[in-house]
Design a protein around this motif. Structure first.
Motif, PDB file in Angstrom:
ATOM      1  N   PHE A 209       0.785  -1.230   0.000  1.00  0.00           N
ATOM      2  CA  PHE A 209       0.000   0.000   0.000  1.00  0.00           C
ATOM      3  C   PHE A 209       0.820   1.284   0.000  1.00  0.00           C
ATOM      4  CE2 PHE A 209      -3.269  -2.971   1.664  1.00  0.00           C
ATOM      5  CZ  PHE A 209      -4.162  -2.822   0.611  1.00  0.00           C
ATOM      6  N   VAL A 210       2.122   1.204   0.229  1.00  0.00           N
ATOM      7  CA  VAL A 210       2.963   2.394   0.120  1.00  0.00           C
ATOM      8  C   VAL A 210       3.060   2.746  -1.361  1.00  0.00           C
ATOM      9  CG1 VAL A 210       5.342   3.208   0.358  1.00  0.00           C
ATOM     10  CG2 VAL A 210       4.271   1.961   2.205  1.00  0.00           C
ATOM     11  N   PRO A 211       2.941   4.019  -1.709  1.00  0.00           N
ATOM     12  CA  PRO A 211       2.990   4.386  -3.127  1.00  0.00           C
ATOM     13  C   PRO A 211       4.287   3.914  -3.798  1.00  0.00           C
ATOM     14  CG  PRO A 211       2.345   6.269  -1.802  1.00  0.00           C
ATOM     15  CD  PRO A 211       2.731   5.174  -0.851  1.00  0.00           C
ATOM     16  N   SER A 212       4.136   3.424  -4.997  1.00  0.00           N
ATOM     17  CA  SER A 212       5.276   2.909  -5.746  1.00  0.00           C
ATOM     18  C   SER A 212       6.229   4.034  -6.124  1.00  0.00           C
ATOM     19  CB  SER A 212       4.788   2.208  -7.012  1.00  0.00           C
ATOM     20  OG  SER A 212       5.873   1.782  -7.788  1.00  0.00           O
ATOM     21  N   LEU A 213       7.517   3.751  -6.068  1.00  0.00           N
ATOM     22  CA  LEU A 213       8.519   4.722  -6.488  1.00  0.00           C
ATOM     23  C   LEU A 213       8.701   4.703  -7.995  1.00  0.00           C
ATOM     24  CD1 LEU A 213      11.164   4.223  -3.702  1.00  0.00           C
ATOM     25  CD2 LEU A 213       9.482   6.037  -3.910  1.00  0.00           C
TER      26      LEU A 213
ATOM     27  N   ASP B  11       4.464   8.241 -15.163  1.00  0.00           N
ATOM     28  CA  ASP B  11       4.538   9.672 -15.425  1.00  0.00           C
ATOM     29  C   ASP B  11       5.964  10.141 -15.132  1.00  0.00           C
ATOM     30  OD1 ASP B  11       4.056  12.330 -15.834  1.00  0.00           O
ATOM     31  OD2 ASP B  11       2.877  12.617 -14.002  1.00  0.00           O
ATOM     32  N   PRO B  12       6.696  10.619 -16.131  1.00  0.00           N
ATOM     33  CA  PRO B  12       8.105  10.987 -15.930  1.00  0.00           C
ATOM     34  C   PRO B  12       8.327  12.073 -14.881  1.00  0.00           C
ATOM     35  CG  PRO B  12       7.568  10.939 -18.275  1.00  0.00           C
ATOM     36  CD  PRO B  12       6.289  10.771 -17.527  1.00  0.00           C
ATOM     37  N   SER B  13       7.408  13.034 -14.778  1.00  0.00           N
ATOM     38  CA  SER B  13       7.606  14.105 -13.802  1.00  0.00           C
ATOM     39  C   SER B  13       7.484  13.581 -12.373  1.00  0.00           C
ATOM     40  CB  SER B  13       6.616  15.239 -14.040  1.00  0.00           C
ATOM     41  OG  SER B  13       5.286  14.791 -13.859  1.00  0.00           O
ATOM     42  N   VAL B  14       6.555  12.658 -12.141  1.00  0.00           N
ATOM     43  CA  VAL B  14       6.393  12.068 -10.804  1.00  0.00           C
ATOM     44  C   VAL B  14       7.599  11.201 -10.470  1.00  0.00           C
ATOM     45  CG1 VAL B  14       4.983  10.493  -9.421  1.00  0.00           C
ATOM     46  CG2 VAL B  14       3.881  12.139 -10.926  1.00  0.00           C
TER      47      VAL B  14
END
Length: 85
Positions: free
Chosen positions: A44-48, A52-55
């Protein structure tokens, strides 16, 4: 039996985190401490890794900032040694 389950949870946590772009050794330790809850946390931790290249660039710059060693002249450095005068 319980020990083997806990070790399996730690390994699964590390693998899930590595696939999602996290630091596998850190997540292995988290999995050792939390067991099955560590697996859920890794999921559940957001994926690294982001499409999206900017994210992705923003997250990578945050990681690079955390990984930088403190410079000797940095005012935030904490040291037990007295400064030479």
């Amino acid at each position: 039996m319980i020990l083997e389950f806990w070790i399996l949870c730690a390994i699964v946590t590390a693998v899930v985190a590595a696939v999602r772009g996290g630091h596998s050794l850190l997540w292995l330790l988290i999995g050792c401490l939390l067991g099955p809850i560590g697996i859920l946390a890794a999921i559940f931790v957001p994926s690294l890794k982001s499409k999206d290249p900017s994210v992705a660039a923003k997250r990578q710059s945050e990681i690079d900032e955390l990984a930088k060693p403190l410079r000797e002249g940095d005012t935030k450095t904490v040291s037990a040694k007295p400064k030479d005068r």
